[in-house]
Write a protein that holds these residues in place. Structure first.
Motif, PDB file in Angstrom:
ATOM      1  N   SER A 199       0.836  -1.199   0.000  1.00 25.69           N
ATOM      2  CA  SER A 199       0.000   0.000   0.000  1.00 25.69           C
ATOM      3  C   SER A 199       0.872   1.250   0.000  1.00 25.69           C
ATOM      4  N   GLU A 200       0.292   2.355  -0.437  1.00 27.51           N
ATOM      5  CA  GLU A 200       1.025   3.617  -0.439  1.00 27.51           C
ATOM      6  C   GLU A 200       1.370   4.036   0.988  1.00 27.51           C
ATOM      7  N   GLY A 201       0.485   3.699   1.940  1.00 25.68           N
ATOM      8  CA  GLY A 201       0.758   4.026   3.335  1.00 25.68           C
ATOM      9  C   GLY A 201       1.984   3.302   3.859  1.00 25.68           C
ATOM     10  N   THR A 202       2.101   2.019   3.513  1.00 20.76           N
ATOM     11  CA  THR A 202       3.276   1.230   3.922  1.00 20.76           C
ATOM     12  C   THR A 202       4.543   1.809   3.309  1.00 20.76           C
ATOM     13  N   LEU A 203       4.462   2.173   2.041  1.00 16.71           N
ATOM     14  CA  LEU A 203       5.632   2.717   1.361  1.00 16.71           C
ATOM     15  C   LEU A 203       6.037   4.060   1.962  1.00 16.71           C
ATOM     16  N   ARG A 204       5.065   4.900   2.289  1.00 16.33           N
ATOM     17  CA  ARG A 204       5.393   6.189   2.903  1.00 16.33           C
ATOM     18  C   ARG A 204       6.083   5.990   4.254  1.00 16.33           C
ATOM     19  N   ASN A 205       5.641   4.975   4.998  1.00 18.51           N
ATOM     20  CA  ASN A 205       6.283   4.684   6.275  1.00 18.51           C
ATOM     21  C   ASN A 205       7.739   4.230   6.064  1.00 18.51           C
ATOM     22  N   ASP A 206       7.973   3.420   5.019  1.00 21.36           N
ATOM     23  CA  ASP A 206       9.340   3.003   4.681  1.00 21.36           C
ATOM     24  C   ASP A 206      10.201   4.215   4.337  1.00 21.36           C
ATOM     25  N   LEU A 207       9.645   5.124   3.547  1.00 12.40           N
ATOM     26  CA  LEU A 207      10.395   6.318   3.158  1.00 12.40           C
ATOM     27  C   LEU A 207      10.720   7.188   4.365  1.00 12.40           C
ATOM     28  N   LYS A 208       9.801   7.259   5.308  1.00 11.46           N
ATOM     29  CA  LYS A 208      10.032   8.035   6.533  1.00 11.46           C
ATOM     30  C   LYS A 208      11.209   7.451   7.319  1.00 11.46           C
ATOM     31  N   ILE A 209      11.235   6.122   7.448  1.00 11.34           N
ATOM     32  CA  ILE A 209      12.314   5.460   8.179  1.00 11.34           C
ATOM     33  C   ILE A 209      13.649   5.642   7.459  1.00 11.34           C
ATOM     34  N   LEU A 210      13.646   5.501   6.143  1.00 10.76           N
ATOM     35  CA  LEU A 210      14.871   5.665   5.366  1.00 10.76           C
ATOM     36  C   LEU A 210      15.376   7.106   5.419  1.00 10.76           C
ATOM     37  N   GLU A 211      14.438   8.058   5.475  1.00  4.38           N
ATOM     38  CA  GLU A 211      14.839   9.460   5.588  1.00  4.38           C
ATOM     39  C   GLU A 211      15.468   9.722   6.951  1.00  4.38           C
ATOM     40  N   GLU A 212      14.910   9.130   8.007  1.00  9.88           N
ATOM     41  CA  GLU A 212      15.468   9.295   9.346  1.00  9.88           C
ATOM     42  C   GLU A 212      16.893   8.752   9.435  1.00  9.88           C
ATOM     43  N   ASP A 213      17.184   7.743   8.613  1.00 12.60           N
ATOM     44  CA  ASP A 213      18.528   7.168   8.577  1.00 12.60           C
ATOM     45  C   ASP A 213      19.458   7.927   7.634  1.00 12.60           C
ATOM     46  N   GLY A 214      18.944   9.011   7.017  1.00 12.69           N
ATOM     47  CA  GLY A 214      19.771   9.834   6.143  1.00 12.69           C
ATOM     48  C   GLY A 214      20.018   9.250   4.768  1.00 12.69           C
ATOM     49  N   LEU A 215      19.185   8.282   4.349  1.00  9.23           N
ATOM     50  CA  LEU A 215      19.428   7.580   3.091  1.00  9.23           C
ATOM     51  C   LEU A 215      18.690   8.187   1.907  1.00  9.23           C
ATOM     52  N   LEU A 216      17.691   9.031   2.174  1.00  8.34           N
ATOM     53  CA  LEU A 216      16.960   9.689   1.096  1.00  8.34           C
ATOM     54  C   LEU A 216      16.298  10.949   1.645  1.00  8.34           C
ATOM     55  N   GLU A 217      15.705  11.717   0.731  1.00  9.19           N
ATOM     56  CA  GLU A 217      14.933  12.896   1.114  1.00  9.19           C
ATOM     57  C   GLU A 217      13.541  12.758   0.507  1.00  9.19           C
ATOM     58  N   ARG A 218      12.529  12.835   1.354  1.00  6.81           N
ATOM     59  CA  ARG A 218      11.156  12.737   0.845  1.00  6.81           C
ATOM     60  C   ARG A 218      10.744  14.016   0.128  1.00  6.81           C
ATOM     61  N   THR A 219       9.964  13.837  -0.929  1.00  9.21           N
ATOM     62  CA  THR A 219       9.409  14.964  -1.666  1.00  9.21           C
ATOM     63  C   THR A 219       7.903  14.777  -1.728  1.00  9.21           C
ATOM     64  N   HIS A 220       7.196  15.742  -2.323  1.00  8.11           N
ATOM     65  CA  HIS A 220       5.745  15.612  -2.474  1.00  8.11           C
ATOM     66  C   HIS A 220       5.454  14.458  -3.426  1.00  8.11           C
ATOM     67  N   GLY A 221       4.919  13.365  -2.891  1.00  4.36           N
ATOM     68  CA  GLY A 221       4.554  12.226  -3.714  1.00  4.36           C
ATOM     69  C   GLY A 221       5.670  11.232  -3.986  1.00  4.36           C
ATOM     70  N   GLY A 222       6.840  11.445  -3.365  1.00  2.00           N
ATOM     71  CA  GLY A 222       7.931  10.511  -3.654  1.00  2.00           C
ATOM     72  C   GLY A 222       9.167  10.773  -2.822  1.00  2.00           C
ATOM     73  N   ALA A 223      10.324  10.528  -3.430  1.00  2.00           N
ATOM     74  CA  ALA A 223      11.597  10.711  -2.720  1.00  2.00           C
ATOM     75  C   ALA A 223      12.722  10.865  -3.731  1.00  2.00           C
ATOM     76  N   VAL A 224      13.808  11.470  -3.280  1.00  2.00           N
ATOM     77  CA  VAL A 224      15.016  11.619  -4.093  1.00  2.00           C
ATOM     78  C   VAL A 224      16.207  11.239  -3.237  1.00  2.00           C
ATOM     79  N   LEU A 225      17.337  11.021  -3.904  1.00  3.44           N
ATOM     80  CA  LEU A 225      18.564  10.761  -3.161  1.00  3.44           C
ATOM     81  C   LEU A 225      18.990  12.032  -2.436  1.00  3.44           C
ATOM     82  N   PRO A 226      19.626  11.896  -1.274  1.00  7.96           N
ATOM     83  CA  PRO A 226      20.091  13.093  -0.572  1.00  7.96           C
ATOM     84  C   PRO A 226      21.199  13.781  -1.356  1.00  7.96           C
ATOM     85  N   LYS A 227      21.372  15.059  -1.114  1.00 18.16           N
ATOM     86  CA  LYS A 227      22.425  15.796  -1.798  1.00 18.16           C
ATOM     87  C   LYS A 227      23.773  15.198  -1.437  1.00 18.16           C
TER      88      LYS A 227
END
Length: 254
Positions: free
Chosen positions: A32-60
């Motif tokens: 589900s999109e909810g599950t994926l958003r939760n994964d992105l939140k956890i990965l962002e907290e670990d500094g592995l990506l940056e969330r954007t509106h509707g998705g994510a990008v690699l960190p600078k």
């Protein structure tokens, strides 16, 4: 699909395409999109990506390439203290395993005076350091050498490691929490370390204070499997109090 494998897939997609959309990847992974958003939140907290509106990008990218050398310069004093303290757990005649971390390299520097040790490692810098002592037998675990890395990665050494019953594993980690235990970013590295943990007599975690109460994608050792934690004086005392059944060693100043 388990959460660690799913998050590793997410990072693989992101590394390939540099960005991702929640709606597309949720369909690709069958979640589900909810599950994926939760994964992105956890990965962002670990500094592995940056969330954007509707998705994510690699960190600078950092200003300096994050090679083994640059990693070894981070919290270098703390790592030197931890490596020195860890050497006190080693006895002549033992078979020990050192991971490829920069903290294990600091430990290796204190082993050059020991006699009749067998050391297994996937760290090239660690192996080279240990060859300064002709009385140490060094076994290098095979794998893939990545650019800018000093470690042999992958599961090629799993068969060898499953046959080695070492006295102590000295390992660092990307993070350590009470709930998840020792965690790493790479699922493959975590699987390799799981094999080691299941066969060794003792697991000693070498973690500076910045690794504590922080998690990454894949668990390779539950807290119940960790015998000793060696850390530095900067460790949060409240976190250390939660480590029931784990011997905690605070490394002395150099």
């Amino acid at each position: 699909m388990l959460a660690p494998e799913r998050r590793n897939r997410i990072m693989h997609i992101l590394n390939q395409h540099k960005q991702l959309l929640v709606k597309d990847v949720s369909l690709e992974l069958g979640v589900s999109e909810g599950t994926l958003r939760n994964d992105l939140k956890i990965l962002e907290e670990d500094g592995l990506l940056e969330r954007t509106h509707g998705g994510a990008v690699l960190p600078k990218p950092p200003t300096q390439e994050y090679t083994f050398h640059s990693r070894s310069q981070v919290n270098q004093t703390e790592k030197m203290m931890i490596g020195k303290a860890a050497a006190n757990f080693v006895q002549n005649g033992q078979c020990i395993i050192l991971d490829a971390s920069s903290t294990s390299l600091e430990l290796a520097k204190h082993l050059v005076q020991y006699d009749y040790l067998t050391v297994v490692t996937n760290g090239l810098a660690t192996a080279q350091e240990l060859t300064r002592n002709p009385h140490i037998s060094v076994i290098v675990v095979g794998g893939v050498l990545r650019p800018g890395s000093s470690s042999l990665e992958g599961l090629l050494g799993k068969g060898l490691l499953s046959q080695i019953h070492a006295d102590i594993l000295f390992t660092s980690a990307r993070g350590f929490t009470v709930a998840e235990g020792l965690t790493d970013f790479s699922v493959y590295e975590a699987e390799l370390k799981k094999t080691i943990v299941s066969n060794v007599s003792k697991v000693v975690a070498l973690l500076d204070h910045t690794k504590l109460n922080r998690r990454s994608i894949a668990t390779f050792a539950e807290m119940s499997q960790i015998d000793t934690l060696i850390t530095d004086p900067g460790a949060n005392p409240e976190f250390l109090k939660q480590l029931k059944g784990v011997e905690v060693v605070i490394a002395d100043s150099l």
